[in-house]
Enzyme design. Structure first.
Site, PDB file in Angstrom:
ATOM      1  N   CYS A 152      86.685 -84.162 -63.304  1.00 51.75           N
ATOM      2  CA  CYS A 152      86.862 -82.900 -62.573  1.00 51.75           C
ATOM      3  C   CYS A 152      88.062 -83.059 -61.639  1.00 51.75           C
ATOM      4  CB  CYS A 152      85.613 -82.547 -61.781  1.00 51.75           C
ATOM      5  SG  CYS A 152      85.875 -81.147 -60.655  1.00 51.75           S
ATOM      6  N   CYS A 169      87.139 -82.764 -57.879  1.00 57.03           N
ATOM      7  CA  CYS A 169      86.415 -83.959 -57.426  1.00 57.03           C
ATOM      8  C   CYS A 169      87.377 -85.117 -57.211  1.00 57.03           C
ATOM      9  CB  CYS A 169      85.330 -84.351 -58.428  1.00 57.03           C
ATOM     10  SG  CYS A 169      83.819 -83.362 -58.325  1.00 57.03           S
ATOM     11  N   ASP A 183      97.325 -74.697 -52.387  1.00 58.82           N
ATOM     12  CA  ASP A 183      97.435 -74.485 -53.832  1.00 58.82           C
ATOM     13  C   ASP A 183      98.821 -74.929 -54.312  1.00 58.82           C
ATOM     14  OD1 ASP A 183      95.749 -72.426 -55.953  1.00 58.82           O
ATOM     15  OD2 ASP A 183      97.816 -72.985 -56.471  1.00 58.82           O
ATOM     16  N   HIS A 206      79.860 -81.115 -56.246  1.00 61.54           N
ATOM     17  CA  HIS A 206      80.366 -80.495 -57.468  1.00 61.54           C
ATOM     18  C   HIS A 206      79.416 -79.390 -57.923  1.00 61.54           C
ATOM     19  CE1 HIS A 206      82.551 -80.075 -61.263  1.00 61.54           C
ATOM     20  NE2 HIS A 206      81.349 -79.837 -61.770  1.00 61.54           N
ATOM     21  N   THR A 242      90.147 -71.445 -63.848  1.00 69.06           N
ATOM     22  CA  THR A 242      90.779 -72.487 -64.655  1.00 69.06           C
ATOM     23  C   THR A 242      90.308 -73.885 -64.276  1.00 69.06           C
ATOM     24  OG1 THR A 242      92.681 -72.570 -63.168  1.00 69.06           O
ATOM     25  CG2 THR A 242      92.856 -71.106 -65.073  1.00 69.06           C
ATOM     26  N   HIS A 268      85.316 -76.272 -60.784  1.00 65.14           N
ATOM     27  CA  HIS A 268      84.675 -76.785 -59.563  1.00 65.14           C
ATOM     28  C   HIS A 268      84.793 -75.630 -58.578  1.00 65.14           C
ATOM     29  CE1 HIS A 268      84.016 -80.254 -56.504  1.00 65.14           C
ATOM     30  NE2 HIS A 268      84.068 -79.114 -55.796  1.00 65.14           N
ATOM     31  N   HIS A 295      85.512 -72.954 -56.012  1.00 62.22           N
ATOM     32  CA  HIS A 295      86.542 -72.938 -54.967  1.00 62.22           C
ATOM     33  C   HIS A 295      86.825 -71.513 -54.555  1.00 62.22           C
ATOM     34  CE1 HIS A 295      88.572 -72.825 -58.900  1.00 62.22           C
ATOM     35  NE2 HIS A 295      89.468 -72.044 -58.317  1.00 62.22           N
TER      36      HIS A 295
HETATM   37  P1  5GP Z   1      91.335 -70.731 -60.519  1.00 59.78           P
HETATM   38  O1  5GP Z   1      92.303 -70.134 -61.505  1.00 59.78           O
HETATM   39  O2  5GP Z   1      90.391 -71.713 -61.175  1.00 59.78           O
HETATM   40  O3  5GP Z   1      90.613 -69.717 -59.675  1.00 59.78           O
HETATM   41  O4  5GP Z   1      92.220 -71.525 -59.472  1.00 59.78           O
HETATM   42  C1  5GP Z   1      92.662 -72.820 -59.704  1.00 59.78           C
HETATM   43  C2  5GP Z   1      93.825 -73.014 -58.758  1.00 59.78           C
HETATM   44  O5  5GP Z   1      94.074 -74.419 -58.674  1.00 59.78           O
HETATM   45  C3  5GP Z   1      95.115 -72.363 -59.215  1.00 59.78           C
HETATM   46  O6  5GP Z   1      95.540 -71.423 -58.222  1.00 59.78           O
HETATM   47  C4  5GP Z   1      96.080 -73.522 -59.379  1.00 59.78           C
HETATM   48  O7  5GP Z   1      97.396 -73.213 -58.945  1.00 59.78           O
HETATM   49  C5  5GP Z   1      95.452 -74.594 -58.536  1.00 59.78           C
HETATM   50  N1  5GP Z   1      95.707 -75.952 -59.000  1.00 59.78           N
HETATM   51  C6  5GP Z   1      95.595 -76.423 -60.280  1.00 59.78           C
HETATM   52  N2  5GP Z   1      95.874 -77.739 -60.322  1.00 59.78           N
HETATM   53  C7  5GP Z   1      96.156 -78.111 -59.040  1.00 59.78           C
HETATM   54  C8  5GP Z   1      96.518 -79.356 -58.444  1.00 59.78           C
HETATM   55  O8  5GP Z   1      96.630 -80.396 -59.100  1.00 59.78           O
HETATM   56  N3  5GP Z   1      96.744 -79.357 -57.105  1.00 59.78           N
HETATM   57  C9  5GP Z   1      96.638 -78.224 -56.341  1.00 59.78           C
HETATM   58  N4  5GP Z   1      96.888 -78.333 -55.024  1.00 59.78           N
HETATM   59  N5  5GP Z   1      96.290 -77.031 -56.872  1.00 59.78           N
HETATM   60  C10 5GP Z   1      96.055 -76.976 -58.203  1.00 59.78           C
HETATM   61 ZN    ZN Z   2      84.130 -81.330 -59.234  1.00 55.98          ZN
END
Ligand code: 5GP
Ligand code: ZN
Length: 114
Positions: free
Chosen positions: A5, A8, A31, A47, A95, A98, A100
């Site tokens: 994850c 995590c 982000d 988690h 995406t 976990h 958030h």
């Molecule tokens: P979701 O699309 O799941 O709601 O949001 C996932 C977020 O995680 C996205 O806005 C993406 O830019 C961010 N993200 C993905 N990988 C990483 C990473 O390795 N580090 C950071 N700081 N943000 C990430």
């Molecule tokens: Zn996790």
């Protein structure tokens, strides 16, 4: 901690992040692909894969995230408001599996971005 994850692993410090807040239960970091001048991800250390998995046994994690969000927003100077977004599941655009919360602010946000 769940195997493989991403969040995590970020919480554990195995993958670097730009941390803005941490307490016993919550971790928050910027982000990597910001959608607003302030774009912070607020995650429970526990988690939980997604909002659909919140139940009476783990929902305190959500309350703790929102307590942290209020503190972070003050620290970031988001005095005139901000937006909190959760994407859940494939159709919700999640995406990283976990739980958030996206904390977005630092400008007048589009009313189309709900
Ligand atoms: P979701 O699309 O799941 O709601 O949001 C996932 C977020 O995680 C996205 O806005 C993406 O830019 C961010 N993200 C993905 N990988 C990483 C990473 O390795 N580090 C950071 N700081 N943000 C990430
Ligand atoms: Zn996790």
């Amino acid at each position: 901690m769940a195997d493989n994850c991403l969040f995590c692993r970020i919480i554990a410090g195995e993958i670097p992040s730009n941390k803005v807040y941490e307490d016993e239960h919550v971790f928050a970091f910027r982000d990597i692909n910001p959608q607003a001048p302030v774009h912070i991800l607020v995650v429970p250390k526990e988690h939980i894969a997604c909002a659909a998995d919140i139940n009476a046994d783990n929902s305190v994690a959500v309350a703790r995230c929102f307590e942290a969000i209020a503190k972070i927003a003050k620290a970031e100077g988001l005095d005139t408001g901000y937006r909190v977004i959760n994407n859940c599941g494939e159709d919700g655009g999640q995406t990283v599996m976990h739980l958030h919360f996206h904390l977005l602010g630092g400008e007048k946000l589009s009313e189309k971005m709900l």
